[in-house]
Design a protein around this motif. Structure first.
Motif, PDB file in Angstrom:
ATOM      1  N   ALA A 150       0.823  -1.204   0.000  1.00  0.00           N
ATOM      2  CA  ALA A 150       0.000   0.000   0.000  1.00  0.00           C
ATOM      3  C   ALA A 150       0.863   1.262   0.000  1.00  0.00           C
ATOM      4  N   ILE A 151       1.936   1.244   0.782  1.00  0.00           N
ATOM      5  CA  ILE A 151       2.821   2.421   0.832  1.00  0.00           C
ATOM      6  C   ILE A 151       3.471   2.652  -0.531  1.00  0.00           C
ATOM      7  N   LEU A 152       4.020   1.577  -1.107  1.00  0.00           N
ATOM      8  CA  LEU A 152       4.681   1.696  -2.408  1.00  0.00           C
ATOM      9  C   LEU A 152       3.683   2.106  -3.496  1.00  0.00           C
ATOM     10  N   GLY A 153       2.528   1.454  -3.517  1.00  0.00           N
ATOM     11  CA  GLY A 153       1.523   1.780  -4.522  1.00  0.00           C
ATOM     12  C   GLY A 153       0.986   3.179  -4.367  1.00  0.00           C
ATOM     13  N   ALA A 154       0.801   3.644  -3.113  1.00  0.00           N
ATOM     14  CA  ALA A 154       0.285   4.995  -2.886  1.00  0.00           C
ATOM     15  C   ALA A 154       1.271   6.051  -3.375  1.00  0.00           C
ATOM     16  N   ILE A 155       2.559   5.841  -3.104  1.00  0.00           N
ATOM     17  CA  ILE A 155       3.569   6.808  -3.558  1.00  0.00           C
ATOM     18  C   ILE A 155       3.606   6.874  -5.079  1.00  0.00           C
ATOM     19  N   ILE A 156       3.632   5.714  -5.717  1.00  0.00           N
ATOM     20  CA  ILE A 156       3.673   5.685  -7.180  1.00  0.00           C
ATOM     21  C   ILE A 156       2.400   6.288  -7.761  1.00  0.00           C
ATOM     22  N   GLY A 157       1.245   5.959  -7.192  1.00  0.00           N
ATOM     23  CA  GLY A 157      -0.020   6.456  -7.711  1.00  0.00           C
ATOM     24  C   GLY A 157      -0.170   7.957  -7.586  1.00  0.00           C
ATOM     25  N   VAL A 158       0.212   8.522  -6.435  1.00  0.00           N
ATOM     26  CA  VAL A 158       0.039   9.961  -6.260  1.00  0.00           C
ATOM     27  C   VAL A 158       1.044  10.744  -7.101  1.00  0.00           C
ATOM     28  N   LEU A 159       2.257  10.215  -7.266  1.00  0.00           N
ATOM     29  CA  LEU A 159       3.228  10.880  -8.141  1.00  0.00           C
ATOM     30  C   LEU A 159       2.756  10.876  -9.587  1.00  0.00           C
ATOM     31  N   ALA A 160       2.266   9.729 -10.037  1.00  0.00           N
ATOM     32  CA  ALA A 160       1.811   9.628 -11.418  1.00  0.00           C
ATOM     33  C   ALA A 160       0.589  10.505 -11.660  1.00  0.00           C
ATOM     34  N   GLY A 161      -0.357  10.501 -10.723  1.00  0.00           N
ATOM     35  CA  GLY A 161      -1.588  11.250 -10.932  1.00  0.00           C
ATOM     36  C   GLY A 161      -1.408  12.748 -10.827  1.00  0.00           C
ATOM     37  N   TYR A 162      -0.571  13.205  -9.902  1.00  0.00           N
ATOM     38  CA  TYR A 162      -0.447  14.657  -9.706  1.00  0.00           C
ATOM     39  C   TYR A 162       0.546  15.294 -10.660  1.00  0.00           C
ATOM     40  N   LEU A 163       1.714  14.677 -10.849  1.00  0.00           N
ATOM     41  CA  LEU A 163       2.738  15.278 -11.697  1.00  0.00           C
ATOM     42  C   LEU A 163       2.457  15.053 -13.177  1.00  0.00           C
ATOM     43  N   GLY A 164       1.862  13.900 -13.511  1.00  0.00           N
ATOM     44  CA  GLY A 164       1.461  13.632 -14.891  1.00  0.00           C
ATOM     45  C   GLY A 164       2.633  13.615 -15.865  1.00  0.00           C
ATOM     46  N   GLY A 165       2.339  13.838 -17.136  1.00  0.00           N
ATOM     47  CA  GLY A 165       3.363  13.921 -18.165  1.00  0.00           C
ATOM     48  C   GLY A 165       4.120  12.631 -18.375  1.00  0.00           C
ATOM     49  N   ARG A 166       5.411  12.761 -18.633  1.00  0.00           N
ATOM     50  CA  ARG A 166       6.243  11.595 -18.917  1.00  0.00           C
ATOM     51  C   ARG A 166       6.393  10.698 -17.703  1.00  0.00           C
ATOM     52  N   LEU A 167       6.424  11.298 -16.509  1.00  0.00           N
ATOM     53  CA  LEU A 167       6.537  10.484 -15.298  1.00  0.00           C
ATOM     54  C   LEU A 167       5.307   9.592 -15.144  1.00  0.00           C
TER      55      LEU A 167
END
Length: 301
Positions: free
Chosen positions: A99-116
């Motif tokens: 959950a910790i790993l998935g939450a970090i990856i999910g929030v980074l991908a959703g908020y920063l968007g773009g190539r990341l």
């Protein structure tokens, strides 16, 4: 009454109506207490669950041995408690790490968007596309000594336990990542997020102080429902001889030891198999109840 209090009372009423979730919570609570208190119970009973006595093999239930003994004369009840402590630890710890790993990856991908976002989501798709059981077997079969881990550490029981937790966590984060990303895409368009941006809050603060806490309901449900799956993964690896190694007990390796004794002593396979089944079902029912309670769109009639 505030809006938050109203939502909490509504969620509580929904949870109260989900009887299977409460029964599951009670069962899991009892199992957790017994597993944690296993050493104390063994001391009170005056039994060492690792002590072998070949003169007491396959004994039936008695006042001394409540569920009988196994093929080495060890107390079956205490072995089940010790195995439950390991299996529950792997399932719960692996689910939390996932959950910790998935939450970090999910929030980074959703908020920063773009190539990341594109990179992280393709990484997620790649992990999802891999056949999990063969991947788990390959990861569990890697000899840690060839990776530079000292032999005395690599052969210890605790290292074997921690390795299984890390392995199941590395393969179980994808669902959480997708769910958190979807929640983040919705939340970053809300007024409170825009207000934080207008006030000059940095992206890190917005993601981890404003957006991520609002995905708590999704995280709780996803984590709860993944525990059962991870317990099954651990049991499968232990059954194949790649998980928790004897003499440490887990429900999976107890099944491994009983597979050649099915005709002579089927009860040795019945109890660990039944506990795996009931525990996995209980976590799934609990996850269903939490999902109904925390989802404002699901009003149980």
């Amino acid at each position: 009454m505030t809006a938050a209090a109203t939502l909490e009372s509504t969620a509580w009423r929904r949870m109260l109506r989900h009887r299977l979730a409460w029964l599951s919570l009670a069962f899991l609570g009892v199992m957790l207490v017994l597993a944690v208190a296993a050493p104390l119970i063994a001391d009170l009973r005056g039994i060492d669950p690792t002590e072998t006595d070949l003169f007491r093999r396959f004994e039936g239930p008695s006042a001394r041995h409540w569920l009988g003994t196994d093929d080495l004369g060890r107390d079956l009840f205490q072995r089940l408690l010790d195995g439950g402590r390991v299996s529950l630890l792997v399932g719960i710890s692996g689910a939390v790490l996932s959950a910790i790993l998935g939450a970090i990856i999910g929030v980074l991908a959703g908020y920063l968007g773009g190539r990341l976002d594109a990179f992280l989501m393709r990484l997620t798709d790649g992990v999802i596309s891999l056949p999990l059981l063969p991947l788990l077997i390959v990861l569990a079969a890697v000899d840690p000594r060839k990776l530079g881990v000292p032999a005395e550490i690599a052969q210890s029981e605790m290292f074997s336990l921690y390795r299984i937790v890390v392995i199941v966590a590395l393969t179980g984060w994808t669902t959480v990542a997708r769910l958190v990303r979807a929640e983040t895409l919705s939340l970053k368009a809300r007024d409170f997020t825009r207000a934080a941006v207008a006030l000059g809050a940095r992206p890190g603060r917005i993601m981890f102080r404003h957006i991520l806490p609002n995905t708590a309901g999704t995280l709780v449900v996803a984590t709860t429902m993944s525990v059962g799956t991870l317990i099954l993964f651990e049991s499968t690896l232990s059954f194949l001889g790649l998980g928790i190694q004897p003499p440490a007990a887990s429900w999976g390796n107890m099944l491994t030891g009983a597979q050649e004794l099915l005709q002579e002593a089927p009860v040795l396979a019945l109890w660990p198999g039944l506990l795996i089944f009931l525990t996995v079902i209980a976590f799934n029912f609990l996850g269903d109840g939490l999902q109904d309670a925390l989802d404002p769109r699901s009003e149980r009639r």
